[in-house]
Design a protein around this motif. Structure first.
Motif, short mmCIF file in Angstrom:
data_model
loop_
_atom_site.label_atom_id
_atom_site.label_comp_id
_atom_site.label_asym_id
_atom_site.label_seq_id
_atom_site.Cartn_x
_atom_site.Cartn_y
_atom_site.Cartn_z
N ASN A 52 0.72 -1.29 -0.09
CA ASN A 52 0.12 0.18 0.08
C ASN A 52 0.98 1.14 -0.08
O ASN A 52 2.07 1.14 0.47
CB ASN A 52 -0.96 0.18 1.36
N SER A 53 0.21 2.37 -0.09
CA SER A 53 0.85 3.50 -0.29
C SER A 53 1.67 3.95 1.11
O SER A 53 2.50 4.87 1.23
CB SER A 53 -0.07 4.77 -0.73
N ASP A 54 1.01 3.47 1.95
CA ASP A 54 1.79 3.68 3.50
C ASP A 54 2.87 2.77 3.77
O ASP A 54 3.29 2.65 5.02
CB ASP A 54 0.54 3.65 4.59
N GLY A 55 3.03 1.76 2.81
CA GLY A 55 4.09 0.73 3.04
C GLY A 55 3.69 -0.56 3.66
O GLY A 55 4.62 -1.33 3.66
N THR A 56 2.55 -0.72 3.86
CA THR A 56 1.93 -1.94 4.46
C THR A 56 1.97 -2.90 3.30
O THR A 56 1.51 -2.96 2.33
CB THR A 56 0.50 -1.90 4.71
N THR A 57 2.49 -4.27 3.88
CA THR A 57 2.55 -5.29 2.75
C THR A 57 1.57 -6.59 3.13
O THR A 57 1.30 -6.66 4.13
CB THR A 57 4.12 -5.71 2.52
N TYR A 58 1.39 -7.37 1.92
CA TYR A 58 0.57 -8.47 2.23
C TYR A 58 1.50 -9.49 1.19
O TYR A 58 2.11 -9.30 -0.01
CB TYR A 58 -0.55 -8.49 1.70
N TYR A 59 1.38 -10.82 1.97
CA TYR A 59 2.07 -11.95 1.06
C TYR A 59 1.16 -12.96 1.10
O TYR A 59 0.53 -13.33 2.37
CB TYR A 59 3.36 -12.32 1.61
N THR A 60 0.89 -13.82 0.21
CA THR A 60 0.06 -15.14 0.24
C THR A 60 0.72 -16.18 0.91
O THR A 60 2.16 -15.90 0.84
CB THR A 60 -0.19 -15.51 -0.97
N ASP A 61 0.19 -16.95 1.66
CA ASP A 61 0.82 -17.67 2.71
C ASP A 61 1.82 -18.63 2.16
O ASP A 61 2.83 -19.13 2.80
CB ASP A 61 -0.24 -18.79 3.31
N SER A 62 1.70 -19.22 0.88
CA SER A 62 2.73 -20.01 0.18
C SER A 62 4.17 -19.36 -0.11
O SER A 62 4.92 -19.99 -0.31
CB SER A 62 2.04 -20.58 -1.17
N VAL A 63 4.08 -18.10 -0.10
CA VAL A 63 5.48 -17.36 -0.38
C VAL A 63 6.04 -16.51 0.80
O VAL A 63 7.20 -16.16 0.81
CB VAL A 63 5.20 -16.36 -1.72
N LYS A 64 5.47 -16.68 1.83
CA LYS A 64 6.01 -15.84 3.22
C LYS A 64 7.18 -16.35 3.63
O LYS A 64 7.38 -17.57 3.65
CB LYS A 64 4.75 -16.06 4.08
N GLY A 65 8.02 -15.50 3.92
CA GLY A 65 9.36 -15.87 4.24
C GLY A 65 10.43 -16.01 3.15
O GLY A 65 11.26 -15.93 3.34
N ARG A 66 9.94 -16.19 1.72
CA ARG A 66 10.55 -16.29 0.82
C ARG A 66 10.60 -15.13 -0.30
O ARG A 66 11.71 -15.01 -0.92
CB ARG A 66 10.14 -17.59 -0.21
N PHE A 67 9.43 -14.40 -0.55
CA PHE A 67 9.33 -13.17 -1.17
C PHE A 67 9.37 -11.85 -0.49
O PHE A 67 8.98 -11.93 0.76
CB PHE A 67 8.16 -13.42 -2.21
N THR A 68 9.79 -10.85 -1.22
CA THR A 68 9.95 -9.70 -0.43
C THR A 68 9.39 -8.48 -1.46
O THR A 68 10.08 -8.65 -2.58
CB THR A 68 11.37 -9.17 0.06
N ILE A 69 8.48 -7.64 -1.39
CA ILE A 69 7.90 -6.87 -2.11
C ILE A 69 8.55 -5.41 -1.59
O ILE A 69 8.74 -5.27 -0.40
CB ILE A 69 6.49 -6.75 -2.34
N SER A 70 8.84 -4.57 -2.82
CA SER A 70 9.47 -3.40 -2.35
C SER A 70 9.17 -2.42 -3.63
O SER A 70 8.97 -2.56 -4.70
CB SER A 70 10.97 -3.36 -2.02
N GLN A 71 9.14 -0.97 -3.10
CA GLN A 71 9.00 0.10 -4.13
C GLN A 71 10.46 0.97 -3.97
O GLN A 71 10.98 1.25 -2.85
CB GLN A 71 7.92 0.89 -3.91
N ASP A 72 10.81 1.42 -5.22
CA ASP A 72 11.59 2.67 -5.21
C ASP A 72 10.98 3.73 -5.94
O ASP A 72 11.02 3.78 -7.02
CB ASP A 72 12.94 2.00 -6.02
N ASN A 73 10.88 4.73 -5.27
CA ASN A 73 9.96 5.92 -5.74
C ASN A 73 10.88 6.67 -6.62
O ASN A 73 10.13 7.25 -7.49
CB ASN A 73 9.27 6.62 -4.42
#
Length: 121
Positions: A52-73
């Motif tokens: 989200n715009s406030d930085g809150t992230t979500y991951y589906t259970d199958s990828v938790k701990g393995r995937f990381t989402i990020s933005q570079d403004n």
């Protein structure tokens, strides 16, 4: 209107890593979130991760701990770092951006064309 282009897909062995990048261009009044979806052959499209715009992230259970989402403004990009990949991660990955063209308008999600990720055992 936004345009999104994914890159970084490829073929790796199980346990390997890939980093997907989504370049975002265009202009819009406001944004309401960014997403990574994936779709495997014969399966439904699913949400993998979001931010989200406030930085809150979500991951589906199958990828938790393995995937990381990020933005570079500064670069106007969205990334998905994928570690310890599994054959079940094989899919076309799509990036999306939620936005509104004017104040009070309904939100619309813009999607890229997708990038293929193949994980072999």
């Amino acid at each position: 209107q936004l345009q999104l282009v994914e890159s970084g897909g490829g073929s790796v062995q199980a346990g390997g890593s890939l980093k997907l990048t989504c370049a975002v261009s265009g202009d819009i009044f406001s944004r309401c979130g960014m997403y990574w979806h994936r779709q495997a052959p014969g399966k439904a499209r699913e949400l993998v991760s979001s931010i989200n715009s406030d930085g809150t992230t979500y991951y589906t259970d199958s990828v938790k701990g393995r995937f990381t989402i990020s933005q570079d403004n500064a670069k106007n990009t969205l990334s998905l770092q994928m570690n310890n990949l599994k054959p079940g991660d094989t899919a076309v990955y799509f990036c999306g951006a939620c936005g509104r063209i004017r104040f009070g308008a309904s939100a619309f999600i813009y999607w890229g064309q997708g990038t293929q990720v193949t994980v072999s055992s």
